[in-house]
Write a protein that holds these residues in place. Sequence first.
Motif, PDB file in Angstrom:
ATOM      1  N   ASP A 122       0.855  -1.062   0.062  1.00 55.02           N
ATOM      2  CA  ASP A 122       0.056  -0.010  -0.167  1.00 55.02           C
ATOM      3  C   ASP A 122       0.816   1.269  -0.079  1.00 55.02           C
ATOM      4  OD1 ASP A 122       0.710  -0.569   2.377  1.00 55.02           O
ATOM      5  OD2 ASP A 122      -0.853  -0.197   3.519  1.00 55.02           O
ATOM      6  N   LEU A 123       1.908   1.224   0.853  1.00 52.05           N
ATOM      7  CA  LEU A 123       3.002   2.337   0.730  1.00 52.05           C
ATOM      8  C   LEU A 123       3.481   2.652  -0.782  1.00 52.05           C
ATOM      9  CD1 LEU A 123       4.136   4.697   2.453  1.00 52.05           C
ATOM     10  CD2 LEU A 123       5.917   3.039   3.112  1.00 52.05           C
ATOM     11  N   LEU A 124       3.851   1.409  -1.224  1.00 46.80           N
ATOM     12  CA  LEU A 124       4.490   1.685  -2.762  1.00 46.80           C
ATOM     13  C   LEU A 124       3.677   2.231  -3.635  1.00 46.80           C
ATOM     14  CD1 LEU A 124       6.585  -1.629  -3.005  1.00 46.80           C
ATOM     15  CD2 LEU A 124       7.336   0.620  -2.270  1.00 46.80           C
ATOM     16  N   GLN A 125       2.357   1.743  -3.325  1.00 48.54           N
ATOM     17  CA  GLN A 125       1.290   2.301  -4.295  1.00 48.54           C
ATOM     18  C   GLN A 125       0.946   3.730  -3.970  1.00 48.54           C
ATOM     19  OE1 GLN A 125      -1.718  -0.465  -3.272  1.00 48.54           O
ATOM     20  NE2 GLN A 125      -1.818  -1.239  -5.186  1.00 48.54           N
ATOM     21  N   ALA A 126       1.187   4.206  -2.880  1.00 52.67           N
ATOM     22  CA  ALA A 126       0.979   5.479  -2.451  1.00 52.67           C
ATOM     23  C   ALA A 126       2.122   6.555  -3.129  1.00 52.67           C
ATOM     24  CB  ALA A 126       0.944   5.569  -0.952  1.00 52.67           C
ATOM     25  N   VAL A 127       3.442   5.878  -2.961  1.00 48.21           N
ATOM     26  CA  VAL A 127       4.547   6.700  -3.385  1.00 48.21           C
ATOM     27  C   VAL A 127       4.509   6.880  -4.991  1.00 48.21           C
ATOM     28  CG1 VAL A 127       6.965   6.766  -3.869  1.00 48.21           C
ATOM     29  CG2 VAL A 127       6.020   5.929  -1.726  1.00 48.21           C
ATOM     30  N   ARG A 128       3.873   5.741  -5.897  1.00 50.33           N
ATOM     31  CA  ARG A 128       3.860   5.541  -7.001  1.00 50.33           C
ATOM     32  C   ARG A 128       2.887   6.759  -7.384  1.00 50.33           C
ATOM     33  NH1 ARG A 128       0.169   0.894  -9.479  1.00 50.33           N
ATOM     34  NH2 ARG A 128      -0.244   1.693 -11.739  1.00 50.33           N
ATOM     35  N   ALA A 129       1.729   7.045  -6.793  1.00 45.09           N
ATOM     36  CA  ALA A 129       0.741   8.088  -7.325  1.00 45.09           C
ATOM     37  C   ALA A 129       1.599   9.397  -7.439  1.00 45.09           C
ATOM     38  CB  ALA A 129      -0.136   8.135  -6.094  1.00 45.09           C
ATOM     39  N   VAL A 136      13.678  -0.622  -7.470  1.00 46.87           N
ATOM     40  CA  VAL A 136      12.766  -1.471  -6.651  1.00 46.87           C
ATOM     41  C   VAL A 136      13.611  -2.758  -6.721  1.00 46.87           C
ATOM     42  CG1 VAL A 136      10.709  -2.808  -6.318  1.00 46.87           C
ATOM     43  CG2 VAL A 136      10.812  -0.200  -7.336  1.00 46.87           C
ATOM     44  N   ARG A 137      13.936  -3.472  -5.664  1.00 47.20           N
ATOM     45  CA  ARG A 137      14.616  -4.703  -5.693  1.00 47.20           C
ATOM     46  C   ARG A 137      13.928  -5.685  -4.657  1.00 47.20           C
ATOM     47  NH1 ARG A 137      18.827  -0.982  -4.986  1.00 47.20           N
ATOM     48  NH2 ARG A 137      19.173  -1.590  -2.715  1.00 47.20           N
ATOM     49  N   VAL A 201      11.138  -3.807 -11.485  1.00 50.35           N
ATOM     50  CA  VAL A 201      11.424  -4.810 -10.390  1.00 50.35           C
ATOM     51  C   VAL A 201      12.585  -5.784 -10.336  1.00 50.35           C
ATOM     52  CG1 VAL A 201      10.591  -6.070  -8.386  1.00 50.35           C
ATOM     53  CG2 VAL A 201       8.923  -4.375  -9.390  1.00 50.35           C
ATOM     54  N   GLN A 202      13.534  -5.592 -10.056  1.00 49.03           N
ATOM     55  CA  GLN A 202      14.564  -6.390 -10.177  1.00 49.03           C
ATOM     56  C   GLN A 202      14.588  -7.472  -8.838  1.00 49.03           C
ATOM     57  OE1 GLN A 202      17.100  -6.478 -12.548  1.00 49.03           O
ATOM     58  NE2 GLN A 202      15.765  -4.825 -13.600  1.00 49.03           N
ATOM     59  N   VAL A 203      14.653  -8.846  -9.339  1.00 49.88           N
ATOM     60  CA  VAL A 203      14.407  -9.887  -8.444  1.00 49.88           C
ATOM     61  C   VAL A 203      15.917 -10.828  -8.456  1.00 49.88           C
ATOM     62  CG1 VAL A 203      12.835 -11.648  -7.860  1.00 49.88           C
ATOM     63  CG2 VAL A 203      11.983  -9.781  -9.024  1.00 49.88           C
ATOM     64  N   ARG A 204      16.052 -11.194  -7.212  1.00 50.83           N
ATOM     65  CA  ARG A 204      17.074 -12.337  -7.016  1.00 50.83           C
ATOM     66  C   ARG A 204      16.345 -13.493  -6.135  1.00 50.83           C
ATOM     67  NH1 ARG A 204      20.671 -11.270  -3.027  1.00 50.83           N
ATOM     68  NH2 ARG A 204      22.248 -12.819  -4.105  1.00 50.83           N
ATOM     69  N   ALA A 220      13.327  -0.042  -1.931  1.00 49.11           N
ATOM     70  CA  ALA A 220      12.829   0.908  -2.923  1.00 49.11           C
ATOM     71  C   ALA A 220      13.134   2.383  -2.588  1.00 49.11           C
ATOM     72  CB  ALA A 220      11.261   0.740  -3.105  1.00 49.11           C
ATOM     73  N   SER A 221      13.409   3.113  -3.848  1.00 50.60           N
ATOM     74  CA  SER A 221      13.480   4.542  -3.423  1.00 50.60           C
ATOM     75  C   SER A 221      12.641   5.277  -4.691  1.00 50.60           C
ATOM     76  CB  SER A 221      14.852   4.847  -3.613  1.00 50.60           C
ATOM     77  OG  SER A 221      15.301   4.650  -4.918  1.00 50.60           O
ATOM     78  N   GLY A 222      12.042   6.436  -4.327  1.00 41.73           N
ATOM     79  CA  GLY A 222      11.208   7.400  -4.921  1.00 41.73           C
ATOM     80  C   GLY A 222      11.243   8.659  -4.772  1.00 41.73           C
ATOM     81  N   PRO A 223      10.351   9.361  -5.168  1.00 44.49           N
ATOM     82  CA  PRO A 223      10.413  10.617  -5.053  1.00 44.49           C
ATOM     83  C   PRO A 223      10.148  11.320  -3.446  1.00 44.49           C
ATOM     84  CG  PRO A 223       8.247  10.112  -6.245  1.00 44.49           C
ATOM     85  CD  PRO A 223       9.173   9.046  -6.087  1.00 44.49           C
ATOM     86  N   LEU A 224       9.593  10.601  -2.715  1.00 39.14           N
ATOM     87  CA  LEU A 224       9.396  10.846  -1.344  1.00 39.14           C
ATOM     88  C   LEU A 224      10.257  10.353  -0.183  1.00 39.14           C
ATOM     89  CD1 LEU A 224       5.379  10.697  -1.419  1.00 39.14           C
ATOM     90  CD2 LEU A 224       7.139  12.885  -1.613  1.00 39.14           C
TER      91      LEU A 224
END
Length: 265
Positions: A122-129, A136-137, A201-204, A220-224
Motif C-alpha cells: 500500500d505504501l509503494l502504491q501511495a509513492v507511485r501516485a 525497486v529490488r 522490479v529487479q528480483v534475486r 525501493a526509492s522514489g520521489p518521497l
Amino acid sequence: MSAVRKAGLVGWGAIGRVVGTALARREVPGAELVCIVDNRPLGDAAPAPQVAFEEALERCDLIVEAAGQGVVREWGERVLASGTDLLVASTGALTDEELAKRLLNTGPGRVYFTGGAVGGLDLLQAVRAVGPLDEVRLTTTKLPSTLEQPWMDEELLSRLRTATGPVEVMAGTAREIPVKFPRSTNVAASVALAVGDLDAVQVRVVADPGAHRTRHVVEASGPLGAYRFEVAHLPDPDNPATSRVVPYAVLRSLAALAGRGGQIL
C-alpha cells in the motif's frame, strides 16, 4: 449483489484448506462458503459441496483462486464474463501482461488480488501516485528443495542439492522470474503490481539450506524517500513452497470484499 458474498473456493491445498475452513465456520463476516472446486475427490473432508467449475459460476458471486496460476489463465476470463468476481492468490499469473489486460477489460465481474506473503504494498502504491519509483529490488530466499524446477539443468540442480550456504539461483525482472518459479515467486508479481511496472522490479532468487523461514526483502526509492521491508515467514509444513501466512492474507482480502467491520484499508 447479495448482502452476503457467496464464495466458491478453487483448490483444497495448503491455502484452500485454511481459507475454506474459516469460511465454513463463518469467521469472515459477510461471506459464506458455497462450494469447492478441485480435481481430486475430497469426500467427507470438504466442508461444502464439491462441484464442477461451471456449477460454481452459477452458485457464486465470488470465486477465490487458491490452486495456482494455471487456474487464472484457464478460467479467469470466464469467471469475470459470467458476472462473478475473482480473487487471485496466484498473482504470478498477472505478470502475463496480455492476460492481465484481458482480465481488467473483461466484465461485468471484477478481478482482485491479494498481496500474500509481503507487506508494504500500500505504501509503494501511495509513492507511485506521486511519481515512478527510481529503483525497486526484491530478494527472496527459500529452502533449495522448494525452488527446484523442471527446466533446470543437472549442474544447477546439483548446486542446489549440495549447497551448504546461500546460492543465487536466478536474477531477473518481475516479468521473468514468476514464469520460471510459478509456485514460489508470487511475491515478485505482487510487488510489480503495486509498483505498476514489471520491468522496474529487479528480483534475486536465493536458495539457502539454512532458510528455516522464507525471507522476502523489498528495497525501493522514489520521489518521497527510501523504503525497506523485510519479512521472514514460517513455510507451510504440507507445502514448504508456500508461507503459512498466505491463507490469512487471502482471508483478510475476503473480509475487505465482504465489507463488514472497520479495518485499515
